[in-house]
Design a protein around this motif. Sequence first.
Motif, PDB file in Angstrom:
ATOM      1  N   ASP A 164       4.856 -25.336   7.104  1.00  0.00           N
ATOM      2  CA  ASP A 164       6.118 -24.805   7.611  1.00  0.00           C
ATOM      3  C   ASP A 164       6.698 -25.787   8.624  1.00  0.00           C
ATOM      4  O   ASP A 164       6.086 -26.795   8.962  1.00  0.00           O
ATOM      5  N   ASP A 165       7.890 -25.481   9.104  1.00  0.00           N
ATOM      6  CA  ASP A 165       8.575 -26.365  10.055  1.00  0.00           C
ATOM      7  C   ASP A 165       8.594 -25.739  11.449  1.00  0.00           C
ATOM      8  O   ASP A 165       9.622 -25.721  12.121  1.00  0.00           O
ATOM      9  N   GLN A 168       9.939 -27.955  14.409  1.00  0.00           N
ATOM     10  CA  GLN A 168      11.393 -28.128  14.372  1.00  0.00           C
ATOM     11  C   GLN A 168      12.112 -26.842  14.768  1.00  0.00           C
ATOM     12  O   GLN A 168      13.107 -26.878  15.509  1.00  0.00           O
ATOM     13  N   ASP A 188       2.292 -34.661  17.329  1.00  0.00           N
ATOM     14  CA  ASP A 188       2.081 -34.238  15.950  1.00  0.00           C
ATOM     15  C   ASP A 188       0.731 -34.753  15.469  1.00  0.00           C
ATOM     16  O   ASP A 188       0.546 -35.955  15.277  1.00  0.00           O
ATOM     17  N   VAL A 193       3.792 -32.441   7.005  1.00  0.00           N
ATOM     18  CA  VAL A 193       4.542 -31.299   7.516  1.00  0.00           C
ATOM     19  C   VAL A 193       5.790 -31.126   6.660  1.00  0.00           C
ATOM     20  O   VAL A 193       6.296 -32.081   6.065  1.00  0.00           O
ATOM     21  N   VAL A 194       6.277 -29.906   6.592  1.00  0.00           N
ATOM     22  CA  VAL A 194       7.460 -29.611   5.793  1.00  0.00           C
ATOM     23  C   VAL A 194       8.703 -30.171   6.478  1.00  0.00           C
ATOM     24  O   VAL A 194       8.867 -30.053   7.693  1.00  0.00           O
ATOM     25  N   GLN A 195       9.585 -30.798   5.695  1.00  0.00           N
ATOM     26  CA  GLN A 195      10.853 -31.269   6.237  1.00  0.00           C
ATOM     27  C   GLN A 195      11.726 -30.082   6.628  1.00  0.00           C
ATOM     28  O   GLN A 195      11.612 -28.992   6.070  1.00  0.00           O
ATOM     29  N   SER A 196      12.604 -30.294   7.586  1.00  0.00           N
ATOM     30  CA  SER A 196      13.491 -29.233   8.048  1.00  0.00           C
ATOM     31  C   SER A 196      14.925 -29.549   7.650  1.00  0.00           C
ATOM     32  O   SER A 196      15.328 -30.709   7.588  1.00  0.00           O
ATOM     33  N   THR A 218       6.632 -37.806   8.503  1.00  0.00           N
ATOM     34  CA  THR A 218       7.577 -36.768   8.093  1.00  0.00           C
ATOM     35  C   THR A 218       8.206 -36.050   9.275  1.00  0.00           C
ATOM     36  O   THR A 218       9.430 -35.908   9.360  1.00  0.00           O
ATOM     37  N   LEU A 219       7.368 -35.571  10.206  1.00  0.00           N
ATOM     38  CA  LEU A 219       7.909 -34.853  11.360  1.00  0.00           C
ATOM     39  C   LEU A 219       8.739 -35.785  12.237  1.00  0.00           C
ATOM     40  O   LEU A 219       9.788 -35.394  12.755  1.00  0.00           O
ATOM     41  N   SER A 222      12.127 -36.073  10.763  1.00  0.00           N
ATOM     42  CA  SER A 222      12.884 -34.840  10.962  1.00  0.00           C
ATOM     43  C   SER A 222      13.356 -34.702  12.405  1.00  0.00           C
ATOM     44  O   SER A 222      14.510 -34.343  12.669  1.00  0.00           O
TER      45      SER A 222
END
Length: 387
Positions: A164-165, A168, A188, A193-196, A218-219, A222
């Motif tokens: 999940d994000d 973010q 982090d 991690v999921v993109q937002s 990734t984070l 974002s």
Amino acid sequence: MAQLTSPHALYISEILFTISYYLEDDRKTLARLARCCHAFSEPALSVLWSSVRSFSPFIPLLPPTVKFLWDHGRFDEATLVEFQCPPEEEWSVFDSYARRVRRLYSGSHCHQIVARIRSKTTLFPLLRSLTVQLIEPIDIQGRLFSDSLRSLKISGPAYVHCKDDRVQMAIARLARDAPLVEYLHIEDYTYSVVQSSLPPLHFAHLRAVEISAFFDYTLLQSLCHILSQAPVTQLKLELPSLPNKEWNISSPVFPALRSLRICGNPASAEQFVFHLASESLQELSIYHTRGPASAADYRHLLSHVADKYGNTLQQLSLTLSQSPSPNYPYDLSQSVLDAFYALAPRFNRLETLHLSLPHNRYVHLAPELTFESPTWPSLKLLDFQAT
């Protein structure tokens, strides 16, 4: 026998607070002062509770029904959906201590759950500094951040693939609930991690940001997007050890930036500098202590910095350990120095140069790299350290 009276000084609250602050690191003495007399109670308690290192001391102060859920492990989703927040009078003891807190270090699951249960009220209304680990996704309705907050250090779950994000979304809640925040540090430790899909957020007072991305880009990508328009003047990035030239920032970022410190490999550092919107970077530090690199990576980075900030950069620092090229660390050092010599005339406002490089008798600091050199007209301090 004449009745003993308290000294007049004990009727002056400023003196009592001064004494209490002097004992800030002696928590046992502060606790004794809080119990010894009514005059000292308020100042001593205020200092004693001004900095709290976990949420645990507040658990015994919770309303009975909330504490019952915690004691019996009932903080599950099904229970929380049906649970009704206790009336305000049951929070009076909790509030009497929570309003004293200015700095809080919280990695507790309980903190987030209590903020969710009491979603219409800020738990710590006068909080100035918060360190928190998001054990679970942040609740949309909860108020984890006080509007008095100035400093936040936040991290997500460690050593997992986060689905999940939450980080973010927490930053989005910060923008909504704490408009006066000035400092933000995000750590982090996730592998992915999921993109937002969040747009750039509005932070009117945010000036200093640190982002530590230890394993994945990734984070970082974002966060650069959602913080891209903030008036940040000081930025520190810790990048993953392995370069990733494919990581991409969709638009220029940090237009107000004046000072940048990057801990990471030169290839990824060049990618970030390329996307900077700032036109007047004044301080740049590159610390490369782990992960691979090549002489070409450094030449490209330094050339790009010279092209973009040769007319504004006043301080440049480069620290290179022996680890990036273990077989030929001294050859790499000489290549970095050679790149500096070639670019020297383009850094026409540089006043301070720090170099820390692997060094032996085959690595030469050229004689033209001195204060008197006509190619470095503004240079005031040259610091060369051989490691």
